[in-house]
Design a protein around this motif. Structure first.
Motif, PDB file in Angstrom:
ATOM      1  N   GLY A   1      13.181   9.561   7.054  1.00 25.67           N
ATOM      2  CA  GLY A   1      12.668  10.227   5.865  1.00 25.67           C
ATOM      3  C   GLY A   1      11.974   9.283   4.909  1.00 25.67           C
ATOM      4  N   THR A   2      11.328   8.213   5.437  1.00 24.99           N
ATOM      5  CA  THR A   2      10.677   7.215   4.586  1.00 24.99           C
ATOM      6  C   THR A   2       9.185   7.088   4.900  1.00 24.99           C
TER       7      THR A   2
ATOM      8  N   PHE B   1       3.393   4.772   4.721  1.00 26.47           N
ATOM      9  CA  PHE B   1       1.960   4.838   4.422  1.00 26.47           C
ATOM     10  C   PHE B   1       1.584   3.912   3.273  1.00 26.47           C
ATOM     11  N   ALA B   2       2.432   3.792   2.264  1.00 28.83           N
ATOM     12  CA  ALA B   2       2.118   2.931   1.128  1.00 28.83           C
ATOM     13  C   ALA B   2       1.982   1.472   1.551  1.00 28.83           C
TER      14      ALA B   2
ATOM     15  N   ALA C   1      -7.526  12.146   9.593  1.00 32.47           N
ATOM     16  CA  ALA C   1      -6.115  11.794   9.398  1.00 32.47           C
ATOM     17  C   ALA C   1      -5.564  12.423   8.127  1.00 32.47           C
ATOM     18  N   ARG C   2      -6.333  12.379   7.063  1.00 33.00           N
ATOM     19  CA  ARG C   2      -5.840  12.880   5.770  1.00 33.00           C
ATOM     20  C   ARG C   2      -5.821  14.401   5.691  1.00 33.00           C
TER      21      ARG C   2
ATOM     22  N   TRP D   1       0.680  10.713   2.078  1.00 29.50           N
ATOM     23  CA  TRP D   1      -0.376   9.703   1.986  1.00 29.50           C
ATOM     24  C   TRP D   1      -0.546   9.158   0.569  1.00 29.50           C
ATOM     25  N   SER D   2      -0.581  10.035  -0.424  1.00 26.97           N
ATOM     26  CA  SER D   2      -0.934   9.634  -1.787  1.00 26.97           C
ATOM     27  C   SER D   2       0.265   9.227  -2.638  1.00 26.97           C
TER      28      SER D   2
END
Length: 443
Positions: A88-89, A94-95, A208-209, A218-219
């Motif tokens: 769940g990370t 992504f970051a 991908a986004r 993603w954000s």
């Protein structure tokens, strides 16, 4: 009666999903396969052996960035997607990856421009442009490789297939266009490679986004130093491997350049591409189709069942690939003259009889690479460092000595000997890994 049907339906659904995934992988690789052969035919005729050799040397520069920097990152992308999803990370996943790519891209673009300027001063305009453009192509193709790894981990085969196929055709098409419009040289062809892969990478980002599984994470600003440290420790052995892998993958070109010159590099590179295309496409298909499933079965590797199920799938995959590669090597041996005549010009045909040796070498090497999946899903990639060091030393020694005596065929023979060394040592490392875990036995 209901219970057996309840068990059969999930199995049927999984089989149908795998069929759809395999179909898209075949489509993508087939598109790339045809485009690659057309590229060899056209570019060898336009550039000739010396110009094609210059292009091949430029691609070794791009390969430096892929192996040392973006290759390890792509392995992190592929391995940790399923792990972070299970934990769940994904937002931290992504970051960390986004920040790493931004920092590296800025530094490497500056380095590429500086390297090109230094090359221009020391070796002349043509080599300066070749170095600078090749390095930039390495950065762009490396970022693209991370998107391929991500889409493969998510198992979005359609997007991967279409982009990989498009990458080959756009690169080759733009290279041919630029060669006809401008100077016929290796760096001009590389401008086409750079422009084509840049377009594909932009498209990869857009697709991908759009994925719901990615868009939701993603954000989010969730950079985790703990995740960064875990990814870094996993990637470091791949960086160490990279110096070894670079010599193995590209050292033959530079050995030929040192011993003979660009013409011999061009002839060998064209033959290598012909022999490697079906071999490497099959390997890429397995990586895209089976490796993510092996990683999924392994998960965080917290149970005996996870270890056994992933080991069994790896063994079956190696067995099937061995049989397919054997057929390809026989076909290459029987039809080498026809293939080289069809796909190049007459300057290359005299060396057609080494085609099967290169195919054999790459098949053996790829089987060894496939077996290293064992250490990867056990999160112990370091166990392959010593085998790869020994293999690299054997390659340099054999390729140089045999190449100096027998020319291009000698370098191909050196590659084959080192591939056998690689396979043997990987099998030995895996047997020790199994003994340490005392869980199962692998090939």
């Amino acid at each position: 009666m209901i219970e057996p049907m309840g068990k059969i339906k999930p199995l049927f659904d999984r089989v149908m999903q795998l069929r759809r995934e395999m179909a898209w992988i075949l489509v993508g690789q087939a598109i790339g396969f045809v485009g690659g052969f057309i590229g060899i035919k056209v570019l060898t005729n336009i550039l000739g052996p010396a110009g094609y050799g210059q292009l091949a040397l430029g691609l070794t520069i791009a390969g430096f960035f892929n192996l040392f920097i973006y290759g390890p990152i792509a392995n992190v992308v592929s391995r940790f997607y399923s792990v972070c999803r299970e934990r769940g990370t994904l937002s931290a996943y992504f970051a960390v990856l986004k920040k790493s790519h931004k920092v590296l891209a800025a530094a490497l673009v500056a380095l590429s421009l500086a390297a090109g300027a230094i090359g221009w001063i020391l070796a002349g305009r043509e080599w300066g442009l070749l170095i600078g453009i090749s390095a930039l192509f390495g950065v762009v193709s490396g970022i693209n490789a991370s998107y391929v790894a991500l889409q493969s981990a998510i198992r979005d085969r359609k997007v991967v297939a279409l982009h990989q196929g498009a990458d080959v055709w756009i690169r080759i098409g733009l290279s041919i266009l630029f060669l006809y419009l401008f100077h016929k040289s290796g760096y001009t062809a590389l401008i086409g490679y750079l422009a084509g892969t840049l377009l594909v990478t932009i498209s990869q980002n857009i697709f991908a986004r759009r994925k719901s599984e990615i868009a939701g994470q993603w954000s989010e600003s969730a950079f985790s130093r703990e995740s960064f440290t875990e990814f870094y420790r996993y990637a470091v052995p791949f960086v160490l491997w990279s110096g070894i892998a670079y010599v193995t993958i590209y050292g033959d070109r530079w050995i030929l350049q040192a011993l003979f010159g660009e013409k011999e590099v061009g002839i060998y590179s064209a033959l290598y591409q012909i022999a490697s295309s079906p071999i490497n496409i099959l390997f890429a298909m397995i990586n895209q189709l089976v490796t993510p499933i092996i990683f999924e079965r392994a998960g965080a590797l917290t149970s005996l069942e996870q270890f056994q199920r992933s080991s069994y799938l790896l063994r079956q995959t190696v067995l099937i690939m061995t049989m397919i590669y054997a057929v390809l090597i026989v076909l290459t041996y029987l039809f080498s003259n026809v293939l080289v005549t069809l796909l190049t010009s007459r300057d290359f045909v005299a060396y057609h009889n080494i085609l099967w040796i290169i195919a054999l070498s790459l098949s053996i090497f790829n089987l060894g690479q496939l077996l290293t999946t064992k250490g990867l899903y056990c999160n112990k990639p370091r166990i392959y460092l010593l085998p790869k060091m020994i293999q690299t030393l054997s390659f340099v020694l054999c390729a140089f000595l045999l190449g100096n005596r027998y020319g291009i065929p000698g370098v191909a023979g050196g590659l084959c000997i080192s591939s056998l060394v690689h396979l043997f040592l990987v099998i030995l490392a895996n047997s020790r890994l199994n003994a340490d875990n005392s869980l199962s036995t692998v090939v």
